[in-house]
Design a protein around this motif. Structure first.
Motif, mmCIF file in Angstrom:
data_model
loop_
_atom_site.group_PDB
_atom_site.id
_atom_site.type_symbol
_atom_site.label_atom_id
_atom_site.label_comp_id
_atom_site.label_asym_id
_atom_site.label_seq_id
_atom_site.Cartn_x
_atom_site.Cartn_y
_atom_site.Cartn_z
ATOM 1 N N ILE A 136 33.644 67.067 41.271
ATOM 2 C CA ILE A 136 33.665 67.469 42.677
ATOM 3 C C ILE A 136 32.231 67.701 43.149
ATOM 4 N N SER A 137 31.926 67.222 44.334
ATOM 5 C CA SER A 137 30.569 67.361 44.887
ATOM 6 C C SER A 137 30.349 68.745 45.480
ATOM 7 N N PRO A 138 29.106 69.094 45.775
ATOM 8 C CA PRO A 138 28.850 70.266 46.624
ATOM 9 C C PRO A 138 29.493 70.060 47.994
ATOM 10 N N VAL A 139 29.651 71.157 48.722
ATOM 11 C CA VAL A 139 30.253 71.112 50.060
ATOM 12 C C VAL A 139 29.144 70.935 51.100
ATOM 13 N N GLY A 140 29.405 70.068 52.065
ATOM 14 C CA GLY A 140 28.479 69.891 53.180
ATOM 15 C C GLY A 140 29.091 70.394 54.472
ATOM 16 N N ARG A 141 28.229 70.777 55.393
ATOM 17 C CA ARG A 141 28.640 71.231 56.720
ATOM 18 C C ARG A 141 28.191 70.191 57.740
ATOM 19 N N THR A 142 29.084 69.833 58.659
ATOM 20 C CA THR A 142 28.716 68.877 59.685
ATOM 21 C C THR A 142 29.359 69.277 60.997
ATOM 22 N N ARG A 143 29.172 68.470 62.035
ATOM 23 C CA ARG A 143 29.829 68.722 63.305
ATOM 24 C C ARG A 143 29.882 67.429 64.094
ATOM 25 N N THR A 144 30.850 67.355 64.972
ATOM 26 C CA THR A 144 30.960 66.222 65.885
ATOM 27 C C THR A 144 30.211 66.529 67.175
ATOM 28 N N ALA A 145 29.856 65.464 67.897
ATOM 29 C CA ALA A 145 29.234 65.634 69.205
ATOM 30 C C ALA A 145 30.287 66.053 70.222
ATOM 31 N N PRO A 146 29.918 66.746 71.276
ATOM 32 C CA PRO A 146 30.859 67.035 72.359
ATOM 33 C C PRO A 146 31.281 65.746 73.052
ATOM 34 N N ALA A 147 32.406 65.789 73.734
ATOM 35 C CA ALA A 147 32.850 64.646 74.519
ATOM 36 C C ALA A 147 31.836 64.346 75.621
ATOM 37 N N ALA A 148 31.825 63.093 76.064
ATOM 38 C CA ALA A 148 30.771 62.623 76.960
ATOM 39 C C ALA A 148 30.637 63.452 78.221
ATOM 40 N N ARG A 149 31.739 63.935 78.797
ATOM 41 C CA ARG A 149 31.682 64.662 80.063
ATOM 42 C C ARG A 149 31.773 66.173 79.881
ATOM 43 N N ASP A 150 31.726 66.642 78.626
ATOM 44 C CA ASP A 150 31.824 68.077 78.385
ATOM 45 C C ASP A 150 30.552 68.802 78.818
ATOM 46 N N ARG A 151 30.725 69.961 79.427
ATOM 47 C CA ARG A 151 29.583 70.843 79.679
ATOM 48 C C ARG A 151 29.266 71.595 78.384
ATOM 49 N N VAL A 152 28.009 71.575 78.009
ATOM 50 C CA VAL A 152 27.574 72.177 76.748
ATOM 51 C C VAL A 152 26.560 73.255 77.060
ATOM 52 N N ASP A 153 26.811 74.452 76.547
ATOM 53 C CA ASP A 153 25.930 75.578 76.842
ATOM 54 C C ASP A 153 24.678 75.606 75.982
ATOM 55 N N ARG A 154 24.762 75.007 74.758
ATOM 56 C CA ARG A 154 23.650 75.215 73.833
ATOM 57 C C ARG A 154 23.700 74.193 72.703
ATOM 58 N N LEU A 155 22.546 73.689 72.339
ATOM 59 C CA LEU A 155 22.372 72.837 71.166
ATOM 60 C C LEU A 155 21.131 73.306 70.435
ATOM 61 N N THR A 156 21.247 73.537 69.135
ATOM 62 C CA THR A 156 20.066 73.812 68.320
ATOM 63 C C THR A 156 19.799 72.600 67.436
ATOM 64 N N PHE A 157 18.543 72.229 67.354
ATOM 65 C CA PHE A 157 18.198 71.109 66.489
ATOM 66 C C PHE A 157 16.830 71.326 65.879
#
Length: 525
Positions: A136-157
C-alpha cells in the motif's frame, strides 16, 4: 519546430507502445492485461502525486520502484506489466471511498501510472492511495477545481522551481508542504542534467555512485536522475500535500536548449533523439494527463487551468518552440526581430485566444523565464539576457498588446529560472518608468540550485537598477500566495541554508499585495 525526416519513427525508436500509454492512464477500465500480483516489497519509494485538477477529475501518479537508484532505470522492477489499484476517498481514513480503479504499470514507462479519475465533485478535497500486490502506498491529498461559473472566495497556491538535488537539501519543500496550499505551480528545472561530482555535491551527508557522475543523455540516465531527485522526503511530502501544475524549462533536457538547437553543438537529429527520451522520462515522473503524452521529441505541455470565476491560468512552454538565441544582445539587436518567437506560432495563437476569452477576475501565466525587461548594463548602455523574454521582445510586445486590447485588468505572471526571489511590475513601456503598469510578475527562487545563497549578491545592483523591480533576494525558497476576488497576496519565503542539513527555519522576506483593478505591486512587509 524543425521537421526532420526521421520524426515519424521517434515513437518506435523510444520504445513506447500505444497500449502502454493508454493502460497507464487507467483507460479503458475493463481492459484485460497480463499484470500479476507478485510485486517486490516497498515499491512506492518515489511517493505519490496528483495534478492538473479539473472540476470533476484529477490525474494521480506513482511509479513502482523498490530499488529507485537501480542503474538500468527500471527501479528494481521485473520486466512485466503490474496491475496497480487506486482508491479516492472523501476522508483520510478511507471510510468514504468514492472512486476505485486500476491502471497498468508497464516497464515501457518505468512502471509509472497516470490514472485520470473522473466523476468527482467540483471544488472538493480528496485523499488517494495505491495498491500493488499486497503493498500500500502513502496517502496523498488532492482537490478538484471549482466549476467554471462558481464564485470562489479564496485560493492558496505555492510557486517552486529549480531543484538541483546535489546543491542542497530541499528545505523549502518541507515548509511548503507544511503550508498545505490548494495548488503548487512548479515552474521548471525539476531535474538537472549535469554530472554529479565532488566539485558540485554540496548536499552534505549523502553519497552517490559513479553512474551519477556523467552528464545525463540516455533514457536510463534521465530515469535515474528523476529517481534520485524524487527520493528527497520533502519533495515527496510536497507532492502528496496538494495537486501540482507543472511545466519545464531547459535542464529537463539540456542547459539553454531551444527547440532542436543544442547549446553544445549536438546535431539537430541527435538532439531530437535526446529530447525524445528526456520528454518521455519527464512524463514518466510527473502527474500529467494523457493530453501530454510524448510523441517522440514532441510533447504538448501548454494548457489552461480554470479555478471557477476567480482565476484563469495559462501554463506555457517557452522551450520547445523557441527560436535559437541571437548573438547580438544590445538595445536594437536581432532579439527585436518581429519574426522571433519564444512561444511558437500555434502556442501564441492559443494564448492570445485565451486572453480574449478570459472572464475570470485574475488572469495568470505560469511559465519559466523572466518576462520583465531587465537591463543588465548598470551604466548608460543597455544589454539583455537572450535566454529570457528579453531575447524575444516582439513576442512579449504582442502578448502585452493582447492584454491591453482585451481588457485583461488583473494580469499576473509566475516565473522561475533565475534562482532568486524577484518581484516586478510589468510596464507598457519598460523604457519609460511613468508608463502604465499592466500587470505584475512574481519570480520564485530555487528550491536547491546554487546552494545556500545570501540575502544579496553581485547581481543585486543589476536587477534593482531597473526601477520596476521591487525585490531581489538570493536565498533559496518558495512563494506562498493567497488569491481572493479583491487581492493577491504574495509572501516570498526564504531559508538561510540548505547545504549542511534540512533544518533551517523559514522566514518571509517580503509580502506584496496587488489589488484587483489596480495593477502593480504594493509592498506590505
Amino acid at each position: 519546430m524543425i521537421d526532420l525526416p526521421s520524426r515519424r519513427t521517434f515513437l518506435g525508436l523510444t520504445g513506447v507502445s500505444a497500449a502502454a500509454l493508454v493502460l497507464g492512464t487507467g483507460a479503458p477500465a475493463n481492459a484485460q492485461t497480463p499484470g500479476g500480483d507478485n510485486v517486490p516489497a516497498d515499491p512506492f519509494q518515489l511517493g505519490v502525486a496528483s495534478g492538473d485538477p479539473e472540476p470533476t477529475s484529477v490525474v494521480l501518479w506513482t511509479r513502482l520502484a523498490p530499488q529507485p537508484l537501480a542503474e538500468d532505470g527500471h527501479g528494481g522492477m521485473p520486466r512485466r506489466d503490474i496491475d496497480v489499484y487506486y482508491e479516492v476517498a472523501e476522508d483520510e481514513r478511507f471510510s468514504r471511498v468514492v472512486r476505485r480503479g486500476r491502471a497498468v504499470a508497464s516497464p515501457e514507462l518505468a512502471h509509472s501510472v497516470h490514472p485520470e479519475v473522473d466523476g468527482l465533485r467540483p471544488g472538493r478535497e480528496y485523499f488517494y492511495r495505491f495498491r500493488a500486490g499486497g503493498e500500500i502506498s502513502p496517502v496523498g491529498r488532492t482537490r478538484t477545481a471549482p466549476a467554471a461559473r462558481d464564485r470562489v472566495d479564496r485560493l492558496t497556491f505555492a510557486l517552486a522551481s529549480c531543484q538541483a538535488w546535489y546543491h542542497g537539501h530541499f528545505t523549502a519543500h518541507r515548509h511548503l508542504a507544511a503550508d498545505q496550499p490548494d495548488l503548487v505551480f512548479f515552474l521548471g528545472d525539476y531535474i538537472y542534467e549535469y554530472a554529479i561530482t565532488a566539485s558540485n555535491l554540496w548536499r552534505q551527508g549523502v553519497q552517490v555512485g559513479g553512474a551519477h557522475a556523467v552528464e545525463v543523455k540516455t533514457l536510463e540516465q534521465y530515469r535515474l536522475r528523476y529517481a534520485l531527485t524524487k527520493t528527497d522526503p520533502h519533495l515527496k511530502a510536497a507532492h502528496a500535500t496538494a495537486p501540482w501544475v507543472s511545466t519545464w524549462d531547459d535542464h529537463e533536457v539540456q542547459n539553454n536548449y531551444a527547440d532542436a538547437h543544442s547549446e553544445y553543438g549536438v546535431s539537430p537529429e541527435d538532439f531530437e533523439r535526446q529530447r525524445a527520451v528526456a520528454y518521455r522520462a519527464y512524463y514518466e515522473h510527473l502527474p500529467l494527463r494523457r493530453t501530454s503524452l510524448p510523441q517522440g521529441p514532441d510533447m504538448r505541455l501548454y494548457r489552461r487551468l480554470g479555478w471557477g470565476r476567480l482565476a484563469d491560468v495559462n501554463v506555457l512552454d517557452t522551450r520547445q518552440y523557441r527560436d535559437a538565441p541571437p548573438t547580438d544582445s544590445t538595445a536594437g539587436g536581432e532579439h527585436t526581430n518581429p519574426a522571433r518567437s519564444i512561444l511558437g506560432t500555434e502556442q501564441e495563437r492559443w494564448l492570445t485566444n485565451n486572453l480574449r476569452r478570459s472572464d475570470a477576475t485574475w488572469t495568470m501565466l505560469a511559465q519559466q523565464v523572466v518576462m520583465a525587461q531587465i537591463d543588465r548594463d548598470t551604466g548608460p548602455g543597455t544589454t539583455f539576457s537572450m535566454d529570457m523574454w528579453d531575447g524575444f521582445t516582439a513576442n512579449r510586445d504582442r502578448v502585452f498588446d493582447a492584454v491591453r486590447r482585451y481588457g485583461v485588468e488583473n494580469f499576473v505572471v509566475l516565473s522561475g529560472d533565475i534562482h532568486r526571489s524577484v518581484a516586478a511590475d510589468l510596464k507598457a513601456d519598460f523604457t519609460d518608468p511613468d508608463s502604465a503598469t499592466i500587470g505584475s510578475e512574481l519570480v520564485v527562487s530555487s528550491v536547491g540550485s546554487d546552494g545556500d545563497g545570501a540575502p544579496t549578491d553581485s547581481y543585486a545592483p543589476i536587477w534593482l537598477g531597473n526601477p520596476h523591480v521591487k525585490l531581489y533576494d538570493a536565498r533559496r525558497g518558495y512563494v506562498h500566495c493567497t488569491l481572493t476576488p479583491e487581492r493577491l497576496t504574495a509572501d516570498f519565503k526564504v531559508v538561510d541554508h540548505i547545504q549542511r542539513d534540512d533544518q533551517a527555519p523559514v522566514s518571509t522576506v517580503a509580502r506584496f499585495v496587488t489589488e484587483a483593478g489596480r495593477p502593480g505591486l504594493n509592498r506590505e512587509a
